[in-house]
Structures are given as C-alpha cells and as structure tokens.
Design a protein around this motif. Structure first.
Motif, PDB file in Angstrom:
ATOM      1  N   SER A 145     -20.276   3.097 -51.717  1.00  7.82           N
ATOM      2  CA  SER A 145     -19.699   3.184 -53.056  1.00  7.82           C
ATOM      3  C   SER A 145     -19.248   4.604 -53.400  1.00  7.82           C
ATOM      4  O   SER A 145     -18.325   4.810 -54.184  1.00  7.82           O
ATOM      5  CB  SER A 145     -20.705   2.695 -54.099  1.00  7.82           C
ATOM      6  OG  SER A 145     -21.899   3.477 -54.037  1.00  7.82           O
ATOM      7  N   PHE A 146     -19.886   5.620 -52.782  1.00  8.97           N
ATOM      8  CA  PHE A 146     -19.604   7.004 -53.145  1.00  8.97           C
ATOM      9  C   PHE A 146     -19.098   7.843 -51.977  1.00  8.97           C
ATOM     10  O   PHE A 146     -18.656   8.981 -52.161  1.00  8.97           O
ATOM     11  CB  PHE A 146     -20.865   7.662 -53.710  1.00  8.97           C
ATOM     12  CG  PHE A 146     -22.007   7.692 -52.724  1.00  8.97           C
ATOM     13  CD1 PHE A 146     -22.242   8.814 -51.945  1.00  8.97           C
ATOM     14  CD2 PHE A 146     -22.841   6.581 -52.574  1.00  8.97           C
ATOM     15  CE1 PHE A 146     -23.284   8.843 -51.040  1.00  8.97           C
ATOM     16  CE2 PHE A 146     -23.894   6.604 -51.671  1.00  8.97           C
ATOM     17  CZ  PHE A 146     -24.120   7.737 -50.901  1.00  8.97           C
ATOM     18  N   TRP A 162     -17.764  12.696 -49.788  1.00  6.37           N
ATOM     19  CA  TRP A 162     -18.577  12.437 -50.983  1.00  6.37           C
ATOM     20  C   TRP A 162     -18.062  13.347 -52.105  1.00  6.37           C
ATOM     21  O   TRP A 162     -18.155  14.572 -52.030  1.00  6.37           O
ATOM     22  CB  TRP A 162     -20.035  12.736 -50.655  1.00  6.37           C
ATOM     23  CG  TRP A 162     -20.997  12.482 -51.768  1.00  6.37           C
ATOM     24  CD1 TRP A 162     -20.735  11.975 -53.010  1.00  6.37           C
ATOM     25  CD2 TRP A 162     -22.409  12.728 -51.730  1.00  6.37           C
ATOM     26  NE1 TRP A 162     -21.882  11.887 -53.745  1.00  6.37           N
ATOM     27  CE2 TRP A 162     -22.930  12.341 -52.984  1.00  6.37           C
ATOM     28  CE3 TRP A 162     -23.274  13.219 -50.761  1.00  6.37           C
ATOM     29  CZ2 TRP A 162     -24.278  12.454 -53.290  1.00  6.37           C
ATOM     30  CZ3 TRP A 162     -24.614  13.329 -51.054  1.00  6.37           C
ATOM     31  CH2 TRP A 162     -25.111  12.944 -52.310  1.00  6.37           C
ATOM     32  N   GLN A 163     -17.508  12.728 -53.123  1.00  2.00           N
ATOM     33  CA  GLN A 163     -16.957  13.512 -54.235  1.00  2.00           C
ATOM     34  C   GLN A 163     -18.088  13.970 -55.137  1.00  2.00           C
ATOM     35  O   GLN A 163     -18.719  13.188 -55.832  1.00  2.00           O
ATOM     36  CB  GLN A 163     -15.939  12.686 -55.027  1.00  2.00           C
ATOM     37  CG  GLN A 163     -15.267  13.492 -56.125  1.00  2.00           C
ATOM     38  CD  GLN A 163     -14.081  12.769 -56.742  1.00  2.00           C
ATOM     39  OE1 GLN A 163     -13.390  12.020 -56.073  1.00  2.00           O
ATOM     40  NE2 GLN A 163     -13.852  13.010 -58.032  1.00  2.00           N
ATOM     41  N   VAL A 164     -18.329  15.285 -55.127  1.00  2.00           N
ATOM     42  CA  VAL A 164     -19.418  15.855 -55.913  1.00  2.00           C
ATOM     43  C   VAL A 164     -18.924  16.480 -57.208  1.00  2.00           C
ATOM     44  O   VAL A 164     -19.728  16.791 -58.086  1.00  2.00           O
ATOM     45  CB  VAL A 164     -20.180  16.906 -55.083  1.00  2.00           C
ATOM     46  CG1 VAL A 164     -20.914  16.244 -53.916  1.00  2.00           C
ATOM     47  CG2 VAL A 164     -19.237  17.989 -54.570  1.00  2.00           C
ATOM     48  N   ILE A 209     -17.624  16.679 -50.259  1.00  2.00           N
ATOM     49  CA  ILE A 209     -18.575  17.268 -49.326  1.00  2.00           C
ATOM     50  C   ILE A 209     -18.837  16.279 -48.189  1.00  2.00           C
ATOM     51  O   ILE A 209     -18.797  15.058 -48.379  1.00  2.00           O
ATOM     52  CB  ILE A 209     -19.891  17.648 -50.045  1.00  2.00           C
ATOM     53  CG1 ILE A 209     -20.745  18.561 -49.171  1.00  2.00           C
ATOM     54  CG2 ILE A 209     -20.679  16.406 -50.443  1.00  2.00           C
ATOM     55  CD1 ILE A 209     -21.937  19.146 -49.903  1.00  2.00           C
ATOM     56  N   THR A 210     -19.057  16.818 -46.995  1.00  2.00           N
ATOM     57  CA  THR A 210     -19.420  16.008 -45.832  1.00  2.00           C
ATOM     58  C   THR A 210     -20.703  16.570 -45.223  1.00  2.00           C
ATOM     59  O   THR A 210     -20.776  17.778 -44.932  1.00  2.00           O
ATOM     60  CB  THR A 210     -18.305  15.997 -44.773  1.00  2.00           C
ATOM     61  OG1 THR A 210     -17.138  15.364 -45.308  1.00  2.00           O
ATOM     62  CG2 THR A 210     -18.736  15.235 -43.527  1.00  2.00           C
ATOM     63  N   LEU A 211     -21.703  15.716 -45.052  1.00  2.00           N
ATOM     64  CA  LEU A 211     -22.978  16.084 -44.446  1.00  2.00           C
ATOM     65  C   LEU A 211     -23.071  15.427 -43.075  1.00  2.00           C
ATOM     66  O   LEU A 211     -22.847  14.215 -42.957  1.00  2.00           O
ATOM     67  CB  LEU A 211     -24.140  15.634 -45.326  1.00  2.00           C
ATOM     68  CG  LEU A 211     -24.084  16.035 -46.809  1.00  2.00           C
ATOM     69  CD1 LEU A 211     -25.259  15.408 -47.555  1.00  2.00           C
ATOM     70  CD2 LEU A 211     -24.106  17.547 -46.963  1.00  2.00           C
TER      71      LEU A 211
END
Length: 325
Positions: free
Chosen positions: A227-228, A268-270, A276-278
């Motif tokens: 979802s995110f 991931w839209q922070v 961001i990508t982890l």
C-alpha cells in the motif's frame, strides 16, 4: 576515424539491412625504460602503424519480431613493450578476424531470446611469460615479465545464448549460457635456459587466461506492490568452469558457483516529493569458496615463488538506504 552506413535493398521491402562500416586507426608510440632493479638503463622502443578495420552486417527480419544476422569484422590490440621486462623488447600488434551468426527474437510479446555462434582467428597473440630470477646486471632477484607474439593463428570459437522475460505479472527471470573453445599455437619462452628453468628457451604450450569453457547465469526478480511501497526481491547465480590463470601453465582454477541476493522496500514516499528505499543484501550467499587464481612452483619451469592460490571473497552482508527528492 569511423564510418558507418545502412543500406536496404528496395526489392526486400525493408526486411533486409546491410550495415557497412570501418575504422581507420594510426598508432604512434615511443617509450624509454630508464631504470631497472633500481639501476640506470637506457632501453627504448618506437612503434608506428596505421590500419583500416572493416565491419559488415547483413540482417533479415523473418517476422516482425524475429531477426537473423551475419557479421564479419576485424580488429586489433596495439603492440608495445612490457615495462617489467629486463630487455624492453617490443612486441607486435595482435590482430583478429571474426565471423558471427545470430538470432534475436521477441516471443509471445514478453520473452526476449538471443542466440549467437562465432568464430575468431587471432594472429600475433600477445602472451606474457613470467620468471623469478636474478637481474644479470645487478644480481637482484625480481619477478620479470616478457611479452611475446605467439606464432600462427589462435582459434576462439563459441556459442552464446540468453533468454529473459516476464513469467508472471510480478516475476521476471533471465538465463544466459556461453560455451568458449580456445587454442593458441605453442610459443617460444624468451628467457634463457637455466637449471632452475628447464622450459626457458624452449617452445611450450600457452593458453588464453580467464576464459572458462562453460559459463552460465540465472536471475529472478519479484516485485510485490504494497500500500505504501514495493517489496522487491532479487536472486542471481553465476557458474563458471575452471580456467587457466597463467598463460604459460595448464594449471586450472576451480569451478565456481556464486549466489547473490537482495531485498528492498522501494519507493516509500516519506514526504511530498521524497521517496526512500531500504535494502539488505548478501554477496556469496552460500559462502562458497574457490580458487580463482592458481600457480604451482613447477609452473613450466619458471622458478615461481611457490605453490599458491588466491580465493574468492567470503559471504558478505550489507544494508543500504537511498533517498530521492
């Protein structure tokens, strides 16, 4: 200088293309080896040559998504002199003439297939001979390298195949395989014969190094939308048979099979405009070990520095964070 042109015979309705090109090259080199074993020397060489190397490709569209082709080309690697030599003796340019037949296809609108068969004739193959021996002027022992041109014609031929595509909406896969066969005519060992080097001064077998007969790779990429963010999983494996690591020795390295993996929480839209990508990853996931470089003390009588080997890196883990804005 490079020229390139494409021609389509009108009678074939754009299904066939002839690509003609060529490269003109001029090399001018000169060198001075002014110090050997930390003592003054005055070794010099000069090289001046020019050549034209053509390339020609004929391709034909069997269907809108299947193409076959044939290519002929020549090329070269410039000559010079080896700075680790005791004599700075020049060596000539290495020349190659190659022919290739291939196929490129898009199957079922999602599978890419490439197949190539090639044959190469190489003349003046540049071969390095190594010897650990005293400098005849200073008497200091040093590792010396002389580069020579092998006589005759070296043969390199093989087959390359790769296929890639989307297996499902979320899963992509690729596979590649290469078979390579090489042979080089025996070459004269340029070092003078000594009791410690019985092969020196003789004609001996030589090899093309780091060219495995069989090599294959496989990769899998899976994307699971959340979802995110996207959960992305990657796995690849790479296999190669052992190969010579010294041109004057038939000693082979070991076969290798290395797996690598990565898992990412991507895009991931922070914050507005910031994603961001982890990621966590592992190289050599199964902690496989093999010798990728191997020398033996009796290596063709070179009086080498002993029987030794270099091993690949062990399993490693890591983590990464990246931010796009």
């Amino acid at each position: 200088m490079f020229v390139h042109t494409v021609y389509t015979p009108p009678i074939l309705d754009d299904r066939m293309k002839l690509v003609l090109g060529g490269r003109y090259t001029r090399d001018d080199k000169e060198g001075v080896l002014y110090r050997v074993s930390n003592t003054p020397r005055d070794f010099r060489f000069e090289l001046s040559e020019s050549r034209f190397d053509p390339v020609a490709t004929a391709s034909y569209d069997l269907t809108p998504t299947v193409n076959v082709y044939a290519t002929y080309a020549t090329g070269y690697r410039a000559g010079g002199a080896n700075s680790r030599s005791l004599t700075y003796t020049p060596f000539e340019s290495e020349e190659v003439e190659s022919r290739e037949l291939g196929l490129k296809a898009l199957l079922m609108d999602r599978i890419n297939l490439n197949l190539a068969v090639y044959d190469m004739d190489r003349t003046n193959t540049q071969i390095e001979f190594t010897l650990v021996a005293p400098d005849p002027i200073t008497g200091n022992t040093r590792n010396t390298v002389e580069t020579v041109n092998a006589p005759g014609t070296s043969k390199i031929r093989g087959v390359e195949f790769d296929v890639s595509g989307r297996l499902t909406q979320n899963l992509r896969a690729s596979f590649a395989y290469a078979y390579t066969d090489t042979s080089v005519p025996p070459a004269l060992n340029p070092f003078p014969a000594t009791p410690n080097c019985p092969a020196c001064g003789t004609v001996q077998p030589v090899y093309i190094i780091y060219t495995p007969e069989h090599a294959a790779s496989l990769s899998l990429d899976y994307t699971w939308p959340l979802s995110f963010a996207d959960l992305r999983l990657h796995l690849d494996g790479n296999f190669a048979t052992g190969t010579q690591s010294f041109e004057q020795s038939d000693q082979r390295t070991q076969d290798s099979l290395i797996f690598n993996a990565r898992a990412s929480l991507a895009d991931w839209q922070v914050a507005p405009g910031q994603r961001i990508t982890l990621s966590v990853w592992s190289r050599n996931l199964l902690n496989e070990d093999h010798m990728y470089r191997r020398s033996t003390e009796h290596r063709s009588g070179t009086n080498a520095i002993g029987d030794y080997a270099n091993f690949n890196e062990p399993r490693m883990f890591g983590a990464e964070i990246s931010l796009r804005y």
